[in-house]
Write a protein that holds these residues in place. Sequence first.
Motif, mmCIF file in Angstrom:
data_model
loop_
_atom_site.group_PDB
_atom_site.id
_atom_site.type_symbol
_atom_site.label_atom_id
_atom_site.label_comp_id
_atom_site.label_asym_id
_atom_site.label_seq_id
_atom_site.Cartn_x
_atom_site.Cartn_y
_atom_site.Cartn_z
ATOM 1 N N UNK A 147 -39.921 27.193 14.961
ATOM 2 C CA UNK A 147 -39.500 28.400 14.642
ATOM 3 C C UNK A 147 -38.320 29.126 15.102
ATOM 4 N N UNK A 148 -37.517 28.095 15.589
ATOM 5 C CA UNK A 148 -36.077 28.526 16.311
ATOM 6 C C UNK A 148 -34.852 28.146 15.342
ATOM 7 N N UNK A 149 -33.797 28.945 14.917
ATOM 8 C CA UNK A 149 -32.723 28.565 14.149
ATOM 9 C C UNK A 149 -31.810 27.935 14.759
ATOM 10 N N UNK A 150 -31.753 27.183 15.692
ATOM 11 C CA UNK A 150 -31.024 26.371 16.435
ATOM 12 C C UNK A 150 -30.209 25.564 15.606
ATOM 13 N N UNK A 151 -28.823 25.679 15.609
ATOM 14 C CA UNK A 151 -27.965 24.827 14.806
ATOM 15 C C UNK A 151 -27.331 23.765 15.573
ATOM 16 N N UNK A 152 -27.239 22.477 14.834
ATOM 17 C CA UNK A 152 -26.761 21.274 15.554
ATOM 18 C C UNK A 152 -25.796 20.635 14.558
ATOM 19 N N UNK A 153 -24.649 20.402 14.905
ATOM 20 C CA UNK A 153 -23.574 19.785 14.105
ATOM 21 C C UNK A 153 -23.022 18.473 14.902
ATOM 22 N N UNK A 154 -22.159 17.839 13.875
ATOM 23 C CA UNK A 154 -21.290 16.779 14.447
ATOM 24 C C UNK A 154 -19.882 16.504 13.983
ATOM 25 N N UNK A 155 -19.093 16.502 14.570
ATOM 26 C CA UNK A 155 -17.818 16.276 14.083
ATOM 27 C C UNK A 155 -16.947 15.029 14.906
ATOM 28 N N UNK A 156 -15.882 14.583 14.356
ATOM 29 C CA UNK A 156 -15.207 13.336 14.918
ATOM 30 C C UNK A 156 -14.496 13.821 16.004
ATOM 31 N N UNK A 157 -14.638 12.853 17.086
ATOM 32 C CA UNK A 157 -14.219 13.192 18.424
ATOM 33 C C UNK A 157 -12.651 13.082 18.654
ATOM 34 N N UNK A 215 -21.590 7.060 17.644
ATOM 35 C CA UNK A 215 -21.188 6.475 16.246
ATOM 36 C C UNK A 215 -21.622 7.526 15.377
ATOM 37 N N UNK A 216 -21.142 7.517 14.218
ATOM 38 C CA UNK A 216 -21.570 8.483 13.031
ATOM 39 C C UNK A 216 -23.109 8.608 12.785
ATOM 40 N N UNK A 217 -23.872 7.343 12.551
ATOM 41 C CA UNK A 217 -24.966 7.236 12.196
ATOM 42 C C UNK A 217 -25.940 7.878 13.180
ATOM 43 N N UNK A 218 -25.735 7.784 14.242
ATOM 44 C CA UNK A 218 -26.414 7.997 15.560
ATOM 45 C C UNK A 218 -26.477 9.583 15.550
ATOM 46 N N UNK A 219 -25.037 10.101 15.487
ATOM 47 C CA UNK A 219 -24.853 11.388 15.464
ATOM 48 C C UNK A 219 -25.430 12.089 14.423
ATOM 49 N N UNK A 220 -25.593 11.534 13.273
ATOM 50 C CA UNK A 220 -26.285 12.409 11.981
ATOM 51 C C UNK A 220 -27.763 12.316 12.347
ATOM 52 N N UNK A 271 -15.697 4.856 15.079
ATOM 53 C CA UNK A 271 -15.052 6.229 15.259
ATOM 54 C C UNK A 271 -16.307 6.854 15.878
ATOM 55 N N UNK A 272 -16.010 7.626 16.915
ATOM 56 C CA UNK A 272 -17.217 8.578 17.771
ATOM 57 C C UNK A 272 -17.075 9.968 17.232
ATOM 58 N N UNK A 273 -18.410 10.519 17.256
ATOM 59 C CA UNK A 273 -18.664 11.785 16.895
ATOM 60 C C UNK A 273 -19.262 12.367 17.751
ATOM 61 N N UNK A 274 -18.766 13.857 18.021
ATOM 62 C CA UNK A 274 -19.348 14.612 19.186
ATOM 63 C C UNK A 274 -20.741 15.488 18.286
ATOM 64 N N UNK A 275 -21.732 15.489 19.175
ATOM 65 C CA UNK A 275 -22.828 16.227 18.645
ATOM 66 C C UNK A 275 -22.807 17.557 19.453
#
Length: 109
Positions: free
Chosen positions: A99-109, A80-85, A29-33
């Motif tokens: 010192x930046x609050x940049x948020x990065x998430x991943x979700x299933x594509x 792939x999930x492990x790389x996205x994580x 399964x592929x995930x979007x970062x």
Amino acid sequence: MAENNQKNTGDGGNAGTLTQTKSKVKRPAMYKVILLNDDYTTMEFVVHVLQKFFQKSFEDATHIMLQVHQKGQGVCGLYPKEIAETKVMQVTKYSRGHEFPLQCIFEEA
């Protein structure tokens, strides 16, 4: 003298039928970062992160940064999930270290 345990079947030694089975390998399964917009992280830093962790050209990184800025989020890549994580952890750690609050998430594509 070695024993020969082969039986003579009368078919020239080809007693069995060979069947080849192909097993299909399921693609992972592929995930979007995704980077999320905030009011503190500079546009220059977002471009830098995209180039450093996602190997984007300056032009591509700028385009994604503008999506983050204008639409609230931008897709950095599909993995792939492990790389996205791993990408999410790297970006988060790097951003906090600067010192930046940049948020990065991943979700299933």
